[in-house]
Design a protein around this motif. Structure first.
Motif, PDB file in Angstrom:
ATOM      1  N   ARG A 179       0.814  -1.224   0.000  1.00  0.00           N
ATOM      2  CA  ARG A 179       0.000   0.000   0.000  1.00  0.00           C
ATOM      3  C   ARG A 179       0.844   1.270   0.000  1.00  0.00           C
ATOM      4  O   ARG A 179       0.297   2.368   0.133  1.00  0.00           O
ATOM      5  CB  ARG A 179      -0.921   0.003   1.221  1.00  0.00           C
ATOM      6  CG  ARG A 179      -1.870  -1.178   1.272  1.00  0.00           C
ATOM      7  CD  ARG A 179      -2.967  -0.960   2.294  1.00  0.00           C
ATOM      8  NE  ARG A 179      -2.445  -0.880   3.642  1.00  0.00           N
ATOM      9  CZ  ARG A 179      -2.322  -1.919   4.472  1.00  0.00           C
ATOM     10  NH1 ARG A 179      -2.666  -3.126   4.043  1.00  0.00           N
ATOM     11  NH2 ARG A 179      -1.870  -1.781   5.691  1.00  0.00           N
ATOM     12  N   MET A 180       2.158   1.135  -0.121  1.00  0.00           N
ATOM     13  CA  MET A 180       3.036   2.298  -0.071  1.00  0.00           C
ATOM     14  C   MET A 180       3.224   2.900  -1.461  1.00  0.00           C
ATOM     15  O   MET A 180       3.502   2.189  -2.419  1.00  0.00           O
ATOM     16  CB  MET A 180       4.398   1.912   0.499  1.00  0.00           C
ATOM     17  CG  MET A 180       4.379   1.397   1.925  1.00  0.00           C
ATOM     18  SD  MET A 180       3.881   2.641   3.128  1.00  0.00           S
ATOM     19  CE  MET A 180       2.223   2.059   3.536  1.00  0.00           C
ATOM     20  N   CYS A 181       3.084   4.223  -1.546  1.00  0.00           N
ATOM     21  CA  CYS A 181       3.350   4.932  -2.804  1.00  0.00           C
ATOM     22  C   CYS A 181       4.834   5.227  -2.964  1.00  0.00           C
ATOM     23  O   CYS A 181       5.366   5.169  -4.068  1.00  0.00           O
ATOM     24  CB  CYS A 181       2.564   6.238  -2.847  1.00  0.00           C
ATOM     25  SG  CYS A 181       0.781   6.035  -2.702  1.00  0.00           S
ATOM     26  N   VAL A 182       5.508   5.567  -1.861  1.00  0.00           N
ATOM     27  CA  VAL A 182       6.936   5.872  -1.866  1.00  0.00           C
ATOM     28  C   VAL A 182       7.614   4.909  -0.903  1.00  0.00           C
ATOM     29  O   VAL A 182       7.212   4.806   0.255  1.00  0.00           O
ATOM     30  CB  VAL A 182       7.213   7.332  -1.452  1.00  0.00           C
ATOM     31  CG1 VAL A 182       8.707   7.628  -1.489  1.00  0.00           C
ATOM     32  CG2 VAL A 182       6.454   8.296  -2.334  1.00  0.00           C
ATOM     33  N   VAL A 183       8.622   4.205  -1.364  1.00  0.00           N
ATOM     34  CA  VAL A 183       9.367   3.261  -0.537  1.00  0.00           C
ATOM     35  C   VAL A 183      10.833   3.667  -0.541  1.00  0.00           C
ATOM     36  O   VAL A 183      11.443   3.794  -1.600  1.00  0.00           O
ATOM     37  CB  VAL A 183       9.212   1.811  -1.044  1.00  0.00           C
ATOM     38  CG1 VAL A 183      10.147   0.874  -0.289  1.00  0.00           C
ATOM     39  CG2 VAL A 183       7.771   1.351  -0.885  1.00  0.00           C
ATOM     40  N   VAL A 184      11.373   3.888   0.652  1.00  0.00           N
ATOM     41  CA  VAL A 184      12.800   4.146   0.846  1.00  0.00           C
ATOM     42  C   VAL A 184      13.399   2.868   1.419  1.00  0.00           C
ATOM     43  O   VAL A 184      12.961   2.391   2.470  1.00  0.00           O
ATOM     44  CB  VAL A 184      13.032   5.336   1.791  1.00  0.00           C
ATOM     45  CG1 VAL A 184      14.525   5.623   1.920  1.00  0.00           C
ATOM     46  CG2 VAL A 184      12.290   6.562   1.294  1.00  0.00           C
ATOM     47  N   ALA A 185      14.401   2.302   0.748  1.00  0.00           N
ATOM     48  CA  ALA A 185      14.863   0.962   1.127  1.00  0.00           C
ATOM     49  C   ALA A 185      16.334   0.802   0.817  1.00  0.00           C
ATOM     50  O   ALA A 185      16.936   1.584   0.067  1.00  0.00           O
ATOM     51  CB  ALA A 185      14.055  -0.111   0.385  1.00  0.00           C
ATOM     52  N   THR A 186      16.913  -0.231   1.412  1.00  0.00           N
ATOM     53  CA  THR A 186      18.232  -0.717   1.019  1.00  0.00           C
ATOM     54  C   THR A 186      18.041  -1.777  -0.061  1.00  0.00           C
ATOM     55  O   THR A 186      17.003  -2.434  -0.116  1.00  0.00           O
ATOM     56  CB  THR A 186      18.962  -1.310   2.227  1.00  0.00           C
ATOM     57  OG1 THR A 186      18.109  -2.254   2.891  1.00  0.00           O
ATOM     58  CG2 THR A 186      19.348  -0.219   3.207  1.00  0.00           C
ATOM     59  N   PRO A 187      19.012  -1.981  -0.945  1.00  0.00           N
ATOM     60  CA  PRO A 187      18.793  -2.886  -2.090  1.00  0.00           C
ATOM     61  C   PRO A 187      18.437  -4.311  -1.693  1.00  0.00           C
ATOM     62  O   PRO A 187      17.562  -4.929  -2.298  1.00  0.00           O
ATOM     63  CB  PRO A 187      20.130  -2.832  -2.836  1.00  0.00           C
ATOM     64  CG  PRO A 187      20.720  -1.520  -2.474  1.00  0.00           C
ATOM     65  CD  PRO A 187      20.312  -1.279  -1.059  1.00  0.00           C
ATOM     66  N   GLY A 188      19.102  -4.854  -0.667  1.00  0.00           N
ATOM     67  CA  GLY A 188      18.839  -6.241  -0.298  1.00  0.00           C
ATOM     68  C   GLY A 188      17.434  -6.472   0.207  1.00  0.00           C
ATOM     69  O   GLY A 188      16.746  -7.412  -0.218  1.00  0.00           O
ATOM     70  N   ARG A 189      16.960  -5.623   1.122  1.00  0.00           N
ATOM     71  CA  ARG A 189      15.606  -5.812   1.658  1.00  0.00           C
ATOM     72  C   ARG A 189      14.547  -5.509   0.611  1.00  0.00           C
ATOM     73  O   ARG A 189      13.488  -6.145   0.581  1.00  0.00           O
ATOM     74  CB  ARG A 189      15.425  -4.932   2.895  1.00  0.00           C
ATOM     75  CG  ARG A 189      14.064  -5.075   3.584  1.00  0.00           C
ATOM     76  CD  ARG A 189      13.714  -6.514   3.872  1.00  0.00           C
ATOM     77  NE  ARG A 189      14.619  -7.112   4.814  1.00  0.00           N
ATOM     78  CZ  ARG A 189      14.443  -7.115   6.130  1.00  0.00           C
ATOM     79  NH1 ARG A 189      13.381  -6.548   6.641  1.00  0.00           N
ATOM     80  NH2 ARG A 189      15.315  -7.699   6.911  1.00  0.00           N
ATOM     81  N   CYS A 190      14.805  -4.542  -0.266  1.00  0.00           N
ATOM     82  CA  CYS A 190      13.853  -4.253  -1.343  1.00  0.00           C
ATOM     83  C   CYS A 190      13.694  -5.466  -2.249  1.00  0.00           C
ATOM     84  O   CYS A 190      12.568  -5.837  -2.619  1.00  0.00           O
ATOM     85  CB  CYS A 190      14.323  -3.040  -2.137  1.00  0.00           C
ATOM     86  SG  CYS A 190      13.255  -2.610  -3.527  1.00  0.00           S
ATOM     87  N   LEU A 191      14.795  -6.098  -2.617  1.00  0.00           N
ATOM     88  CA  LEU A 191      14.725  -7.286  -3.471  1.00  0.00           C
ATOM     89  C   LEU A 191      14.001  -8.426  -2.763  1.00  0.00           C
ATOM     90  O   LEU A 191      13.243  -9.176  -3.398  1.00  0.00           O
ATOM     91  CB  LEU A 191      16.133  -7.714  -3.868  1.00  0.00           C
ATOM     92  CG  LEU A 191      16.232  -8.970  -4.734  1.00  0.00           C
ATOM     93  CD1 LEU A 191      15.483  -8.787  -6.044  1.00  0.00           C
ATOM     94  CD2 LEU A 191      17.685  -9.323  -5.001  1.00  0.00           C
ATOM     95  N   GLN A 192      14.201  -8.564  -1.462  1.00  0.00           N
ATOM     96  CA  GLN A 192      13.514  -9.615  -0.721  1.00  0.00           C
ATOM     97  C   GLN A 192      11.999  -9.439  -0.799  1.00  0.00           C
ATOM     98  O   GLN A 192      11.264 -10.408  -1.018  1.00  0.00           O
ATOM     99  CB  GLN A 192      13.962  -9.600   0.740  1.00  0.00           C
ATOM    100  CG  GLN A 192      13.273 -10.663   1.598  1.00  0.00           C
ATOM    101  CD  GLN A 192      13.710 -10.605   3.045  1.00  0.00           C
ATOM    102  OE1 GLN A 192      14.546  -9.792   3.423  1.00  0.00           O
ATOM    103  NE2 GLN A 192      13.142 -11.465   3.863  1.00  0.00           N
TER     104      GLN A 192
END
Length: 728
Positions: A179-192
């Motif tokens: 449900r998030m429009c904007v996601v701030v993440a690190t590459p590893g957790r985003c890929l997970q």
């Protein structure tokens, strides 16, 4: 009339003011967008944000955060980014790069979302998945970016989420990230989440931002970033790359063909969007008129370096801290074990200033606590690794001390950039070994970093830390283990360093270094070969960035698929009964029990022809009653003797001194087995009926309370329906 009877306006009328504002903004962007290659004149003062074609909501958010006037990097990149162009931006640390990409991001989502609502059939809306993705190489930088999003985007009707590694409750993230429009993440957790979260749809993402882009490649995140980009399938996606050390070119603005970027950025650019040329904006406030760019470090930063031996580093550090007790200092070391050991050593000496440590071995909760604690203290010393060197905005840092030399000029720039941010003043001190001085100073001079040598005052070094550290290591086994780890970590970092001319193990006196850490003997260490250092370094980054939970899940899925492909176990013989499967299983179990009973009886009365130990022969003495000796009776299910009394036969045989006839025993055995089989065959039908009735009774007893509850619920529903129905 009550509020419930108030007539609602249609969506097209409800969002009419936003639609009119968006139409005006799009017209201004089309008319005011600069040409490709445009760069603002450095001699002029930067204009205010209100001069840009951005929404009122963004202006109110910027005003709430104290952002009124644009900085050079913002003035150079925001107009191009508002026009939808891909931007590769380079600017000194602390120059405002976060606002430079957040303002175009919020504006693009605001225009797209409102237009979609006015049309009521738009391609993207907050319910359709991800709108913008911001990737950061470190968790702390991601946290900082998210805080700026919360401030600048507070007036927008957009949801935002922070997703970093180290969080325990991954299921909590999976339930909400869709449900998030904007996601701030690190590459590893985003890929997970892209691979494991079913509701996380990134196919319509409009913007991809990579902050500290060169560090993403340097930390070994290139495979993860490549996999993340495969999920961003929007052909119209806009890409923004920002860092302080993107290029080494002297040109201020150039096209993709003209700019000489570093190999890291060239690799990253191929990963994120290889088919589109980036507009490259490199800004420096102090550009020399001759055309040579200024230093990549802040202008208000005073930079010095000192030279000392390896075993004297802790003495120099302690003397520096005692001389700057009223300062806010960050001390950079090369490894986590060093940060942990130096923290324990300084705590025991009680220098008179709060001591903190920030490194990769801390979990996410502790790292966040240390970050906010150090930011809030007026005076403190933070021992940190390079995890704190990129993008973090610690307020009012007075000194940055690099106790271990950085690997290259880029690492130095980012470390030193923690001080003198936002046009403030600050100081930086670099500690070099005699063997490191020539090469490191040449690298800094090539990178246009103005660093001056500073002599160490002998009066400041009257106190030595060796006695205290030796006593501390000898009295505490945990600190001794930390000292050994710190020794090995430092030596390993020197071996794996990329510049072999600046860092050589043979130039180090390892025995003196171990003694300075309080160790009685030099720890043994296994080092890779020099030609294998690059491969070992890459392997270390790969192991560090690997998603262990995802690998474990994939292994479990692979095992499950292999189990499905294996042949199934044989099924029991089907019966002609029409009852349920449970009754069939019960009957099969009953048949198995009867077979086991027969096998037990057969084993009990095994014929003499089988290879069994023959019973001893019995002899009857004179005057002894044969009926008492060796008497044994076997009873059947009906209570009577199942077999003739074997004890009597044995006694009689012993009395007559003749062995028992084996043929008679076999005949008795066969007769008994036949009678048992016949009896079980006759009672099989009755046993099935009995077991079936018992099974049904147990099922009925379990289901009876649920049936009563359902009947009560149906009664309540009937009453509710009756009360809610209109009168006849």
């Amino acid at each position: 009339m009550g509020r419930g009877n108030k007539r609602r306006r249609p969506k097209s009328q409800l969002w009419r003011p936003e639609a009119e504002e968006i139409s005006e903004l799009e017209r201004r962007i089309k008319e005011e967008s600069p040409k490709r290659g445009w760069h603002p004149d450095e001699s002029q003062e930067a204009p205010a944000f209100s001069s840009l074609p951005i929404s009122e909501r963004t202006l109110r958010g910027l005003e709430a955060g104290g952002f009124e006037t644009m900085k050079p990097i913002q003035h150079a990149t925001i107009p191009h980014a508002l026009a939808g162009r891909d931007v590769l931006g380079a600017a000194r640390t602390g120059s405002g790069k976060t606002i430079a990409f957040l303002v175009p991001l919020l504006e693009a989502l605001f225009r797209e979302r409102c237009v979609a609502r006015v049309r009521d059939n738009g391609r993207w809306s907050p319910e359709d998945g991800l709108g913008a993705l911001v990737l950061s190489p470190t968790r702390e930088l991601a946290m900082q970016i998210f805080e700026v999003v919360r401030v600048v985007g507070a007036m927008h009707d957009l949801s935002a989420g922070l997703v970093t590694g180290g969080a325990r409750d991954v299921a909590h993230e999976k339930a909400r990230i869709g449900r998030m429009c904007v996601v701030v993440a690190t590459p590893g957790r985003c890929l997970q989440h892209l691979e494991e979260s079913p509701g996380f749809d990134a196919s319509h993402a409009k913007i991809l931002v990579v902050d500290e882009a060169d560090r993403v490649v340097d930390m070994g995140f290139a495979p993860q970033l490549d996999a993340v980009v495969t999920y961003l399938k929007n052909p119209e996606r806009q890409t923004l790359l920002f860092s302080a050390t993107l290029a080494g070119s002297s040109s201020v603005v150039a096209s993709r063909k003209d700019l000489k970027v570093s190999p890291k950025i060239a690799q990253l650019r191929k990963l994120v969007k290889p088919s589109v040329e980036f507009l490259v904006a490199r800004t420096d406030r102090q550009v020399v008129r001759s055309g040579a760019p200024a230093a990549p470090t802040p202008g208000g930063l005073e930079q010095r370096y000192v030279v000392c031996e390896l075993d004297e580093k802790l003495d120099v550090l302690y003397s520096f801290i005692k001389a700057h007790l009223r300062a806010k200092t960050i001390v950079f070391v090369s490894a986590c074990a060093q940060a942990r050991f130096v923290l324990e050593a300084l705590r025991g000496m009680q220098p008179g200033v709060p001591l903190l440590a920030l490194h990769g071995k801390l979990n996410q909760k502790k790292r966040a606590a240390v970050y906010y604690d150090f930011s809030s203290k007026p005076h403190a010393v933070l021992l940190a690794t390079d995890v704190a060197a990129r993008g973090l905005d610690f307020p009012k840092v007075d000194w940055v001390v690099q106790l271990d030399a950085p690997e290259d000029a880029d690492a130095y720039v980012h470390r030193a950039g923690r001080a003198a941010r936002n046009d403030a003043s600050g100081d930086a001190l670099l500690v070099l070994l005699p063997s490191e001085e020539p090469r490191v100073t040449d690298l800094l001079a090539t990178a246009r970093v103005p660093v001056k040598r500073l002599a160490v005052n002998p009066e400041r070094r009257r106190f030595t830390t060796l006695g205290h550290i030796t006593a501390l290591v000898a009295s505490r086994p945990d600190v001794k283990e930390l000292a050994q780890k710190a020794f090995r970590s430092y030596v390993r970092s020197v071996v794996l360093a990329s510049d072999k001319r600046a860092f050589r193990v043979r130039d180090l006196d390892l025995d003196k270094f171990a003694a300075s850490l309080g160790l009685a003997s030099t720890p043994a260490i296994k080092l890779p070969e020099p030609d294998q250092a690059v491969a070992v370094r890459a392997e270390t980054h790969a192991k560090k960035n690997a998603n262990r939970k995802l690998a474990k899940l994939k292994a479990q899925i692979k095992e499950a698929k292999a189990a499905k492909r294996s042949p199934p176990p044989p099924k029991p013989a089907e019966t002609d009964d029409d009852d349920d499967d449970d009754d069939d299983d019960l009957l099969v179990a009953a048949e198995r029990r009867r077979d086991e009973e027969i096998e037990e009886v057969e084993e009990l009365v095994a014929p003499a022809t089988q290879k069994r130990k023959a019973p001893p022969k019995l002899k009857i003495r004179d005057g002894v009653d044969a009926k008492v000796l060796g008497k044994r009776t076997v009873f059947g299910d009906d209570g009577g003797p199942a077999l003739p009394n074997l004890g009597d036969k044995l006694a009689a045989a012993a009395a007559s001194e003749r062995p028992v006839d084996s043929s008679s025993l076999k005949a008795s055995h066969d007769d008994f087995v036949a009678r048992v089989r016949d009896r079980l065959r006759q009672s099989a039908a009755a046993d099935r009926d009995h077991e079936r009735r018992a099974r049904r009774e147990r099922k009925r007893a379990k289901l009876l309370p649920k049936e009563e509850e359902e009947e009560e619920d149906e009664g309540d529903r009937d009453v509710g329906a009756f009360l809610a129905s209109p009168p006849q």
